[in-house]
Design a protein around this motif. Sequence first.
Motif, PDB file in Angstrom:
ATOM      1  N   UNK A  35      -8.153  -9.928   0.808  1.00 17.14           N
ATOM      2  CA  UNK A  35      -8.072  -8.514   0.439  1.00 17.14           C
ATOM      3  C   UNK A  35      -8.883  -7.607   1.352  1.00 17.14           C
ATOM      4  N   UNK A  36      -9.666  -8.195   2.272  1.00 18.40           N
ATOM      5  CA  UNK A  36     -10.534  -7.377   3.124  1.00 18.40           C
ATOM      6  C   UNK A  36     -10.004  -7.228   4.548  1.00 18.40           C
ATOM      7  N   UNK A  37      -8.749  -7.600   4.787  1.00 18.81           N
ATOM      8  CA  UNK A  37      -8.195  -7.447   6.132  1.00 18.81           C
ATOM      9  C   UNK A  37      -8.081  -5.967   6.479  1.00 18.81           C
ATOM     10  N   UNK A  38      -8.616  -5.529   7.615  1.00 19.97           N
ATOM     11  CA  UNK A  38      -8.528  -4.110   7.978  1.00 19.97           C
ATOM     12  C   UNK A  38      -7.097  -3.627   8.164  1.00 19.97           C
ATOM     13  N   UNK A  39      -6.188  -4.540   8.474  1.00 19.13           N
ATOM     14  CA  UNK A  39      -4.791  -4.154   8.702  1.00 19.13           C
ATOM     15  C   UNK A  39      -4.091  -3.705   7.425  1.00 19.13           C
ATOM     16  N   UNK A  40      -4.662  -4.020   6.269  1.00 26.27           N
ATOM     17  CA  UNK A  40      -4.057  -3.592   5.004  1.00 26.27           C
ATOM     18  C   UNK A  40      -4.033  -2.074   4.912  1.00 26.27           C
ATOM     19  N   UNK A  41      -5.021  -1.435   5.549  1.00 26.44           N
ATOM     20  CA  UNK A  41      -5.128   0.025   5.475  1.00 26.44           C
ATOM     21  C   UNK A  41      -3.915   0.723   6.070  1.00 26.44           C
ATOM     22  N   UNK A  42      -3.294   0.112   7.082  1.00 27.95           N
ATOM     23  CA  UNK A  42      -2.114   0.739   7.683  1.00 27.95           C
ATOM     24  C   UNK A  42      -0.971   0.831   6.682  1.00 27.95           C
ATOM     25  N   UNK A  43      -0.975  -0.047   5.698  1.00 27.77           N
ATOM     26  CA  UNK A  43       0.034  -0.058   4.639  1.00 27.77           C
ATOM     27  C   UNK A  43      -0.333   0.899   3.509  1.00 27.77           C
ATOM     28  N   UNK A  44      -1.553   0.800   3.013  1.00 21.95           N
ATOM     29  CA  UNK A  44      -1.954   1.626   1.871  1.00 21.95           C
ATOM     30  C   UNK A  44      -2.133   3.098   2.246  1.00 21.95           C
ATOM     31  N   UNK A  45      -2.487   3.367   3.501  1.00 29.14           N
ATOM     32  CA  UNK A  45      -2.743   4.748   3.914  1.00 29.14           C
ATOM     33  C   UNK A  45      -1.494   5.611   3.931  1.00 29.14           C
ATOM     34  N   UNK A  46      -0.322   4.980   3.977  1.00 24.89           N
ATOM     35  CA  UNK A  46       0.931   5.753   3.980  1.00 24.89           C
ATOM     36  C   UNK A  46       1.610   5.743   2.611  1.00 24.89           C
ATOM     37  N   UNK A  47       0.940   5.167   1.620  1.00 26.44           N
ATOM     38  CA  UNK A  47       1.485   5.187   0.267  1.00 26.44           C
ATOM     39  C   UNK A  47       1.921   3.852  -0.279  1.00 26.44           C
ATOM     40  N   UNK A  48       1.711   2.764   0.474  1.00 25.12           N
ATOM     41  CA  UNK A  48       2.045   1.441  -0.029  1.00 25.12           C
ATOM     42  C   UNK A  48       1.090   1.028  -1.134  1.00 25.12           C
ATOM     43  N   UNK A  49       1.569   0.247  -2.081  1.00 27.04           N
ATOM     44  CA  UNK A  49       0.753  -0.206  -3.210  1.00 27.04           C
ATOM     45  C   UNK A  49       0.351  -1.655  -3.003  1.00 27.04           C
ATOM     46  N   UNK A  50      -0.930  -1.925  -3.145  1.00 30.47           N
ATOM     47  CA  UNK A  50      -1.443  -3.285  -2.955  1.00 30.47           C
ATOM     48  C   UNK A  50      -1.473  -4.006  -4.297  1.00 30.47           C
ATOM     49  N   UNK A  51      -0.735  -5.097  -4.395  1.00 31.55           N
ATOM     50  CA  UNK A  51      -0.724  -5.904  -5.612  1.00 31.55           C
ATOM     51  C   UNK A  51      -1.959  -6.792  -5.652  1.00 31.55           C
ATOM     52  N   UNK A  52      -2.442  -7.049  -6.837  1.00 26.75           N
ATOM     53  CA  UNK A  52      -3.634  -7.875  -6.991  1.00 26.75           C
ATOM     54  C   UNK A  52      -3.314  -9.363  -7.048  1.00 26.75           C
ATOM     55  N   UNK A  53      -2.045  -9.690  -7.257  1.00 25.25           N
ATOM     56  CA  UNK A  53      -1.654 -11.095  -7.321  1.00 25.25           C
ATOM     57  C   UNK A  53      -0.261 -11.258  -6.732  1.00 25.25           C
ATOM     58  N   UNK A  54       0.041 -12.465  -6.354  1.00 25.73           N
ATOM     59  CA  UNK A  54       1.367 -12.771  -5.812  1.00 25.73           C
ATOM     60  C   UNK A  54       2.442 -12.537  -6.859  1.00 25.73           C
ATOM     61  N   UNK A  55       2.170 -12.951  -8.080  1.00 28.35           N
ATOM     62  CA  UNK A  55       3.159 -12.780  -9.144  1.00 28.35           C
ATOM     63  C   UNK A  55       3.448 -11.310  -9.400  1.00 28.35           C
TER      64      UNK A  55
END
Length: 320
Positions: A35-55
């Motif tokens: 959950x700490x990958x800096x690349x995740x920000x490129x997704x969430x910063x444009x409105x993507x939603x980060x799920x807390x689990x695979x399911x």
Amino acid sequence: MIQKIAFLGLGVMGGAMSANLVKRGYSVLGWNRSKDRPTIASFTSVGGTLAQSLSEAVSDADVVFSCLGDVPDVTEVLIGEQGAINFVKNNALFIDTSTIGSEAAKTIGHVLMQRGLRFLDAPVSGGDVGARNGTLTFMVGGNPEDLQEYLPLFDAMGSNIKHCGAIGSGQAVKLCNQTLVSVYMLALCETMQMAEKMGVDPQLVVDVCGSGAAGSWALTNLGMKVAKGDYQAGFAIKHMLKDLRLVREISQEISQEINPEINPEIHQESDELQNLPIAKDFTADLPAIALAMQNFQKVSQMDEGQGAEQGTQAMIRAYK
């Protein structure tokens, strides 16, 4: 109508690819093991939603994209005991953009289809630049009707989408792509060394040679990085070594089919194969690939193993 997209793997490539889907107006739930990958920000910063689990990510998804590391990663995340296969709705389409080789793609596709699901293997080429700019090349294997139905999703991330045949065909073409890319890097490194010795401006080499018969993506995008010693990873050496391991495996399997006396160890597990010396038949049949692999391995061992994290242009360090 596409109601929901899941995107599994938000690394350098996946983070940018999923962001481009969001920019096109699609609803995307992203998931990453770390959950700490800096690349995740490129997704969430444009409105993507980060799920807390695979399911959570896949439970309502019509389409499940994955962009992961090696064969064991894709296998575990998609069809493992706690994999996505256990949480998706019937008839969901899985699209794997990782590079895992044809046999792994066929195996995963078979397991998914037995559970009433669909699968396309769709490895990509174009590097981090193509992922950010939405200009990737997709090499797709599987049902052409599935590709056609979801072609707008591919168009959001790429500019060249090619159907290559049945499941596994996309992976086969991708290994051909990686064969070319690795040999280009040999030529690029040696060219920049030659230019330096002759006192030629490396930018001149990129501009002039890049506009002629010697032009290539590698020269245009990585030429000056080689010349300037910029080794920041767009595509890391460790990932190239994984891809070349797959090339080696298929080469050895073909040799075994032609002559069962050659290389009887080819059916060992992938991690064991990675530690084997390069087989004689591999070096003889694909000498340029064998040399590229040796150079990448040499650099990967530098800096107490941290060389593996550098971009493929760092191959130039093997010459110094």
